[in-house]
Design an enzyme around this catalytic site. Structure first.
Site, PDB file in Angstrom:
ATOM      1  N   CYS A  66      -3.154  -1.464  -1.452  1.00 30.52           N
ATOM      2  CA  CYS A  66      -2.868  -0.176  -1.220  1.00 30.52           C
ATOM      3  C   CYS A  66      -4.312   0.475  -0.997  1.00 30.52           C
ATOM      4  CB  CYS A  66      -2.614   0.508  -2.743  1.00 30.52           C
ATOM      5  SG  CYS A  66      -2.328   1.896  -2.861  1.00 30.52           S
ATOM      6  N   CYS A  69      -5.932   2.414  -3.939  1.00 24.71           N
ATOM      7  CA  CYS A  69      -6.418   1.795  -5.195  1.00 24.71           C
ATOM      8  C   CYS A  69      -6.781   0.144  -5.060  1.00 24.71           C
ATOM      9  CB  CYS A  69      -5.341   1.753  -6.513  1.00 24.71           C
ATOM     10  SG  CYS A  69      -4.094   1.006  -6.288  1.00 24.71           S
ATOM     11  N   CYS A 115       3.156   2.244  -4.787  1.00 21.02           N
ATOM     12  CA  CYS A 115       2.525   1.220  -5.565  1.00 21.02           C
ATOM     13  C   CYS A 115       2.575   1.377  -6.983  1.00 21.02           C
ATOM     14  CB  CYS A 115       0.825   1.708  -4.990  1.00 21.02           C
ATOM     15  SG  CYS A 115      -0.324   0.635  -5.911  1.00 21.02           S
ATOM     16  N   CYS A 118      -1.175   2.545  -8.742  1.00 20.92           N
ATOM     17  CA  CYS A 118      -1.572   4.092  -8.778  1.00 20.92           C
ATOM     18  C   CYS A 118      -0.439   4.937  -8.402  1.00 20.92           C
ATOM     19  CB  CYS A 118      -2.556   4.365  -7.915  1.00 20.92           C
ATOM     20  SG  CYS A 118      -1.938   3.980  -6.082  1.00 20.92           S
ATOM     21  N   CYS A 140       9.765  -1.014   5.334  1.00 18.53           N
ATOM     22  CA  CYS A 140       8.921  -0.128   6.058  1.00 18.53           C
ATOM     23  C   CYS A 140       8.176   0.703   5.806  1.00 18.53           C
ATOM     24  CB  CYS A 140      10.400   0.654   6.812  1.00 18.53           C
ATOM     25  SG  CYS A 140       9.709   1.621   8.291  1.00 18.53           S
TER      26      CYS A 140
END
Length: 153
Positions: A66, A69, A115, A118, A140
């Site tokens: 991510c 984070c 995510c 976060c 995607c």
């Protein structure tokens, strides 16, 4: 009557995201950390234009984390060419790394992927498109929502 889709930014204004996500920050902190383009996709559930993202055609081995984070989300081994304009994966690193949110914003139901660490928007997952993958799923993802950490060696 249309219902506005929730975004990580609007959700954080309505709820205590610190309790919901281990890596939660205020929207002001996210704005200070992320570029305007990153903020738009990660926090406002935007989408980068197809075929423009840095990881669309990448074949580098490693882990996709991510961008907000640094939580590890996908491995390059699960990335495949879907010819859709965005990086596609058939499975996350582990199911607890992502969160699924129903998204009715385009007049049809899709499944948004965020995510789990976060709460940032990553993209959408689609099922039953007939790709020759072990899961028949296509995650995607927006390139701008991730950072590729190349495999050492």
């Amino acid at each position: 009557m249309s219902t506005q889709h929730s975004t990580p930014a609007t959700d954080s204004a309505r709820t205590d995201t610190a309790a919901a996500y281990p890596q939660a920050k205020s929207e002001q902190e996210w704005r200070e950390q992320l570029s305007p383009e990153e903020y738009h996709v990660l926090r406002e559930a935007g989408t980068e234009r197809p075929f423009t993202g840095e990881y669309n055609s990448t074949t580098t081995e490693g882990v996709y984390a991510c961008r907000a984070c640094n939580a590890e989300l996908f491995r390059s081994e699960t990335k495949f060419e879907a010819h859709c304009g965005w990086p596609s994966f058939y499975a996350p690193l582990a199911e607890d790394r992502v969160q699924y949110i129903q998204d009715d914003s385009l007049g049809r139901t899709r499944t948004e992927v965020r995510c789990a660490s976060c709460g940032s928007h990553l993209g959408h997952v689609f099922e039953g498109e007939g790709f020759d993958t072990p899961t028949d799923l296509r995650y995607c993802m927006n390139s701008i929502s991730m950072t590729l950490v190349p495999q050492e060696g």
